[in-house]
Write a protein that holds these residues in place. Structure first.
Motif, short mmCIF file in Angstrom:
data_model
loop_
_atom_site.label_atom_id
_atom_site.label_comp_id
_atom_site.label_asym_id
_atom_site.label_seq_id
_atom_site.Cartn_x
_atom_site.Cartn_y
_atom_site.Cartn_z
N GLY A 117 0.80 -1.22 0.00
CA GLY A 117 0.00 0.00 0.00
C GLY A 117 0.83 1.27 0.00
N ILE A 118 1.86 1.33 0.84
CA ILE A 118 2.66 2.56 0.94
C ILE A 118 3.37 2.90 -0.37
N PRO A 119 4.12 1.96 -0.99
CA PRO A 119 4.77 2.32 -2.26
C PRO A 119 3.79 2.61 -3.39
N VAL A 120 2.64 1.90 -3.42
CA VAL A 120 1.66 2.15 -4.47
C VAL A 120 1.08 3.56 -4.35
N VAL A 121 0.63 3.92 -3.16
CA VAL A 121 0.02 5.24 -2.97
C VAL A 121 1.05 6.35 -3.15
N ALA A 122 2.25 6.15 -2.62
CA ALA A 122 3.29 7.17 -2.77
C ALA A 122 3.65 7.37 -4.24
#
Length: 335
Positions: A117-122
């Protein structure tokens, strides 16, 4: 899908693959020693409680985006309770254990909000999206795991006492086991500390952070080891169905409720839908190991949904751009 995001996905697959190699070569012992369960119990009783306590003790309760939280958790909890109700109605006919409905419910709804989730959203939505995502992540595990823990402990109490047991006694036993639980108790303790207004002492905070940082690699390794020791289930229809609920049905409901129910659009809407369509999180594996229920199926859902998300996440980005053209401008700004 950008290269940094693909590299993150590759790292997740490689860590789980290393766990599979460890399990396959029996470096930590054979199946009778059951090292996967030892690792699961270590995560469940030591590392995860440290993470949950620190998260709830530090979350800024006064500035949580309550509208976004309601727009996300209302449909997600509806999916969880729907899966649970269907599985509970079928449990007797299929001869499933008492914990099976709750295990399938958490597997179908709990997303991999950190590692993926973190790398995708960032990468897609930039700092603005990442800030909103991290706020949701701070209560994601706490909400879903607490609800599902209550459901499974209620089923286990009813199973142990018998269907004719006094309802009050069953509820009292469930309440006690739910509160004195390695997931719920640190959450309640963290909230109590948070409400005092005191900060965590630096040595305590450092210790909790160190313990909590072990949860992610340990759970990913556990997925690979469980795959080596348990293998995939003989039939994959259950795992495929849960993966479809996680990747397609849940984000569709979140999109409908958030956009047409709460009037959200742009980056906030995209954050909610991306969080909803993430593949099954490794906490579901830890949950199934804890209750010794459907471990092979849960492992299969983790593997299948993680591989499928490479195609599913871009699909939902296309849908979001069609529903709300403002997202295209947000993507341009993030890039």
């Amino acid at each position: 899908m950008t290269w940094p995001i693909l590299f993150k996905l590759l790292a997740i697959v490689l860590v789980a693959g290393l766990g599979w190699v460890v399990g396959r070569t029996r470096w930590l012992g054979d199946a009778q020693v059951d090292p996967a369960r030892v690792l699961a119990n270590t995560a469940f009783y030591l590392f995860a409680p440290a993470l949950f306590f620190r998260t709830t003790a530090r979350v800024d309760l006064a500035h949580l985006p309550w509208g976004m939280l309601a727009a996300f958790f209302a449909p997600v909890l509806a999916v969880m309770l729907g899966v649970y109700a269907v599985q509970r109605a079928r449990r007797g006919r299929l001869g499933l254990p008492a914990a099976a409905p709750a295990v399938r419910a958490i597997t179908a709804t709990f997303g991999n909000s950190v590692q993926i989730g973190i790398p995708v959203v960032a990468g897609v939505l930039g700092e603005t999206g990442l800030g909103l995502h991290l706020t949701l992540v701070s209560v994601h595990a706490l909400t879903l795991l607490t609800v599902c823990t209550t459901l499974v402990e209620l089923d286990l109490a009813r199973e142990h006492a018998g269907e004719q047991a006094h309802l009050g006694r069953v509820l009292l036993g469930t309440l006690r086991k739910t509160v004195i639980h390695p997931v719920v108790l640190p959450v309640l303790a963290g909230l109590a500390w948070n409400l005092t207004g005191w900060g965590l002492p630096a040595p305590v905070d450092e210790t909790l952070q160190l313990l909590g940082s072990a949860v992610v690699p340990l759970c990913l390794t556990l997925i690979g080891m469980s795959l080596a020791y348990l293998g995939l289930p003989e039939r994959l229809d259950g795992a495929i169905a849960l993966s479809l609920v996680k990747l397609l049905l849940q984000p569709a409901l979140v999109l409908g409720v958030a956009h047409w129910g709460f009037g959200l659009g742009g980056v906030p809407l995209a954050v909610l839908v991306l969080l909803a369509c993430l593949p099954a999180g490794s906490n579901s594996m830890m949950f199934s190991q804890r209750y010794r229920t459907l471990e092979a199926e849960t492992t299969a859902v983790n593997v299948l949904s993680t591989l499928a998300c490479i195609a599913v996440i871009p699909l939902w980005l296309v849908v979001l751009a069609w529903v709300d053209p403002a997202l295209a401008a947000a993507n341009g700004a993030a890039g």
